[in-house]
Write a protein that holds these residues in place. Structure first.
Motif, PDB file in Angstrom:
ATOM      1  N   GLY A  85       6.742  14.544   5.691  1.00  0.00           N
ATOM      2  CA  GLY A  85       5.387  14.216   6.122  1.00  0.00           C
ATOM      3  C   GLY A  85       5.373  13.507   7.464  1.00  0.00           C
ATOM      4  O   GLY A  85       4.543  13.798   8.339  1.00  0.00           O
ATOM      5  N   GLY A  86       6.306  12.571   7.655  1.00  0.00           N
ATOM      6  CA  GLY A  86       6.354  11.830   8.905  1.00  0.00           C
ATOM      7  C   GLY A  86       6.795  12.684  10.077  1.00  0.00           C
ATOM      8  O   GLY A  86       6.194  12.639  11.160  1.00  0.00           O
ATOM      9  N   VAL A  87       7.844  13.478   9.878  1.00  0.00           N
ATOM     10  CA  VAL A  87       8.385  14.304  10.962  1.00  0.00           C
ATOM     11  C   VAL A  87       7.374  15.368  11.387  1.00  0.00           C
ATOM     12  O   VAL A  87       7.155  15.593  12.596  1.00  0.00           O
ATOM     13  N   LEU A  88       6.739  16.030  10.441  1.00  0.00           N
ATOM     14  CA  LEU A  88       5.753  17.054  10.802  1.00  0.00           C
ATOM     15  C   LEU A  88       4.547  16.437  11.505  1.00  0.00           C
ATOM     16  O   LEU A  88       3.946  17.056  12.387  1.00  0.00           O
ATOM     17  N   SER A 128       0.823  -1.211   0.000  1.00  0.00           N
ATOM     18  CA  SER A 128       0.000   0.000   0.000  1.00  0.00           C
ATOM     19  C   SER A 128       0.857   1.263   0.000  1.00  0.00           C
ATOM     20  O   SER A 128       0.521   2.256  -0.660  1.00  0.00           O
ATOM     21  N   PHE A 129       1.995   1.239   0.710  1.00  0.00           N
ATOM     22  CA  PHE A 129       2.885   2.394   0.715  1.00  0.00           C
ATOM     23  C   PHE A 129       3.378   2.684  -0.699  1.00  0.00           C
ATOM     24  O   PHE A 129       3.340   3.829  -1.175  1.00  0.00           O
ATOM     25  N   PHE A 171       1.894  11.799   2.423  1.00  0.00           N
ATOM     26  CA  PHE A 171       0.895  10.934   3.018  1.00  0.00           C
ATOM     27  C   PHE A 171       1.477   9.563   3.355  1.00  0.00           C
ATOM     28  O   PHE A 171       1.118   8.964   4.375  1.00  0.00           O
ATOM     29  N   VAL A 172       2.366   9.056   2.507  1.00  0.00           N
ATOM     30  CA  VAL A 172       3.037   7.793   2.820  1.00  0.00           C
ATOM     31  C   VAL A 172       3.864   7.945   4.103  1.00  0.00           C
ATOM     32  O   VAL A 172       3.933   7.018   4.923  1.00  0.00           O
ATOM     33  N   GLY A 173       4.472   9.115   4.295  1.00  0.00           N
ATOM     34  CA  GLY A 173       5.178   9.373   5.547  1.00  0.00           C
ATOM     35  C   GLY A 173       4.241   9.276   6.739  1.00  0.00           C
ATOM     36  O   GLY A 173       4.591   8.721   7.787  1.00  0.00           O
ATOM     37  N   MET A 174       3.028   9.804   6.585  1.00  0.00           N
ATOM     38  CA  MET A 174       2.026   9.685   7.655  1.00  0.00           C
ATOM     39  C   MET A 174       1.650   8.227   7.902  1.00  0.00           C
ATOM     40  O   MET A 174       1.511   7.787   9.049  1.00  0.00           O
ATOM     41  N   MET A 175       1.456   7.477   6.820  1.00  0.00           N
ATOM     42  CA  MET A 175       1.111   6.060   6.957  1.00  0.00           C
ATOM     43  C   MET A 175       2.217   5.302   7.684  1.00  0.00           C
ATOM     44  O   MET A 175       1.942   4.436   8.531  1.00  0.00           O
ATOM     45  N   LEU A 176       3.457   5.605   7.361  1.00  0.00           N
ATOM     46  CA  LEU A 176       4.576   4.939   8.032  1.00  0.00           C
ATOM     47  C   LEU A 176       4.622   5.292   9.509  1.00  0.00           C
ATOM     48  O   LEU A 176       4.999   4.452  10.347  1.00  0.00           O
ATOM     49  N   VAL A 177       4.242   6.521   9.840  1.00  0.00           N
ATOM     50  CA  VAL A 177       4.158   6.907  11.248  1.00  0.00           C
ATOM     51  C   VAL A 177       3.105   6.061  11.960  1.00  0.00           C
ATOM     52  O   VAL A 177       3.317   5.562  13.068  1.00  0.00           O
ATOM     53  N   ALA A 202      -5.807   8.456  14.702  1.00  0.00           N
ATOM     54  CA  ALA A 202      -6.430   8.274  13.386  1.00  0.00           C
ATOM     55  C   ALA A 202      -5.526   7.460  12.467  1.00  0.00           C
ATOM     56  O   ALA A 202      -5.997   6.580  11.727  1.00  0.00           O
ATOM     57  N   LEU A 203      -4.226   7.734  12.513  1.00  0.00           N
ATOM     58  CA  LEU A 203      -3.294   6.987  11.665  1.00  0.00           C
ATOM     59  C   LEU A 203      -3.071   5.577  12.209  1.00  0.00           C
ATOM     60  O   LEU A 203      -2.890   4.634  11.441  1.00  0.00           O
ATOM     61  N   LEU A 204      -3.080   5.445  13.532  1.00  0.00           N
ATOM     62  CA  LEU A 204      -2.981   4.102  14.114  1.00  0.00           C
ATOM     63  C   LEU A 204      -4.178   3.253  13.698  1.00  0.00           C
ATOM     64  O   LEU A 204      -4.036   2.066  13.390  1.00  0.00           O
ATOM     65  N   TRP A 205      -5.357   3.867  13.692  1.00  0.00           N
ATOM     66  CA  TRP A 205      -6.555   3.142  13.268  1.00  0.00           C
ATOM     67  C   TRP A 205      -6.447   2.742  11.798  1.00  0.00           C
ATOM     68  O   TRP A 205      -6.772   1.607  11.436  1.00  0.00           O
ATOM     69  N   LEU A 206      -5.986   3.662  10.961  1.00  0.00           N
ATOM     70  CA  LEU A 206      -5.860   3.365   9.536  1.00  0.00           C
ATOM     71  C   LEU A 206      -4.923   2.194   9.286  1.00  0.00           C
ATOM     72  O   LEU A 206      -5.210   1.321   8.463  1.00  0.00           O
ATOM     73  N   MET A 207      -3.813   2.142  10.015  1.00  0.00           N
ATOM     74  CA  MET A 207      -2.783   1.151   9.739  1.00  0.00           C
ATOM     75  C   MET A 207      -2.927  -0.130  10.577  1.00  0.00           C
ATOM     76  O   MET A 207      -2.408  -1.170  10.189  1.00  0.00           O
ATOM     77  N   LYS A 208      -3.645  -0.071  11.684  1.00  0.00           N
ATOM     78  CA  LYS A 208      -3.707  -1.230  12.588  1.00  0.00           C
ATOM     79  C   LYS A 208      -5.082  -1.877  12.675  1.00  0.00           C
ATOM     80  O   LYS A 208      -5.181  -3.057  13.027  1.00  0.00           O
TER      81      LYS A 208
END
Length: 342
Positions: free
Chosen positions: A94-97, A65-66, A241-247, A168-174
């Motif tokens: 994206g991830g750091v911010l 997906s990434f 957004f992929v940075g957010m997903m990786l977070v 929200a990102l934890l829910w998306l990925m987990k």
């Protein structure tokens, strides 16, 4: 008038025939890529019984997906004949911010995450401006952008990004729904959106026309310069957004979290049947390329090979796939089969 019609008809017929041949070639490329992915998954059972299991397939799809989302933006850039090498730095940005501005508090998550994506898109647009108006080659401009953004991220975090992931990102990925990870549903929706945008919208048709023949697109009334900014902005937003997903996936960010995605994002697009020179390609084919590369990486990791051997094997298979999936090769095989049939 009839004479004029008679003269125009062969040209129109030949144009339609070329379009059908191009469509058929792209369809064959896509089917071959997905077929190779299925073969790899089946063959992985011989390496380890766990590799071909349903849970392992879901794991491959999560990891893919990434690359799928990342390759959509890269694919649009390649469609117009460009190349985006700033992807690793934009993933990191994206991830750091996300971890520093939002973190685990979830305060303002619904407007902060879009703001971060807008910043990433703005960085991509700046790269596009340098390419379009300053005439800097895409390779040089996006590489310079990558260096600047990576340096800013290093200085901003003092070398150590802090913070965690918003819920929200934890829910998306987990999270799971009906026995399938939520992120897979999201990726399917994204694939549908990307396919419709690239194939059935005026923007998609104009981008393809720009990559096919810039001068012809200009004569047809397309605002070429402004249009050329769009793929770089979209690619940067996808990377952010992929940075957010990786977070959400790892509950944190690192300064090198995007380093392993630059070459695969290009390879997935080209293996999927897109021309590196622009003007042709389908997002569905790119999706197949991303799944193929992810499956390959999973198998190599299961074998336990060192990083050096892994790079060699991945590079050899990518080159082999590019040779096999070239339109000229497929056309040659088709002609040979027709000749033998006669």
């Amino acid at each position: 008038m009839n004479a004029h019609k008679d003269i125009a008809m062969p040209s129109e017929a030949s144009s339609d025939q070329r379009g059908r041949q191009k469509l058929d070639r792209e369809t064959v490329n896509t089917l071959v890529v997905f077929g190779l992915s299925i073969v790899l998954i089946v063959c992985s059972r011989f390496i380890s019984p766990a590799l071909g299991s349903w849970s392992q397939v879901l794991t491959v799809l999560i990891l893919a997906s990434f690359l799928i989302i990342l390759s959509f933006g890269q694919g649009l850039v390649i469609l117009i004949g460009g190349l985006d090498l700033s992807i690793p730095a934009l993933i990191t940005l994206g991830g750091v911010l996300t971890t520093t501005w939002v973190g685990t508090s979830d305060a303002g998550v619904w407007y902060m995450l879009p703001a971060i994506l807008a910043i990433c898109a703005l960085v991509g647009a700046v790269s596009g401006i340098g390419i379009v108006w300053l005439k800097v080659p895409p390779f040089i401009m996006t590489m310079a952008t990558s260096i600047v953004v990576a340096s800013v991220a290093l200085g901003y975090t003092s070398g150590t990004p802090r913070g965690g992931s918003p819920s929200a990102l934890l829910w998306l990925m987990k999270a799971w729904f009906l026995g399938v990870p939520v992120v897979i549903y999201f990726t399917l929706a994204f694939i549908l959106f990307g396919w419709l945008l690239q194939n059935f919208t005026a923007l998609g048709r104009r981008l393809r026309a720009l990559g096919t023949n810039r001068n012809a697109a200009l004569i047809a009334g397309v605002s070429v310069n402004r249009l050329e900014l769009v793929p770089y902005a979209v690619s940067a937003a996808c990377a952010g957004f992929v940075g957010m997903m990786l977070v959400g996936y790892s509950n944190g960010a690192t300064l090198r979290m995007g380093d392993s995605y630059m070459l695969p994002s290009i390879a997935a697009v080209v293996i999927g049947g897109s021309s590196i020179l622009g003007g042709s390609g389908t997002f569905i084919g790119t999706v197949g390329g991303a799944i193929l590369l992810t499956t390959l990486g999973t198998m190599i990791s299961a074998i336990g090979l060192s990083e050096g051997w892994r790079t060699i094997i991945e590079g050899g298979i990518i080159v082999g796939a590019l040779l096999v999936l070239r339109g000229e090769f497929l056309t040659h095989i088709g002609n040979r089969m027709l000749t033998r049939g006669k």
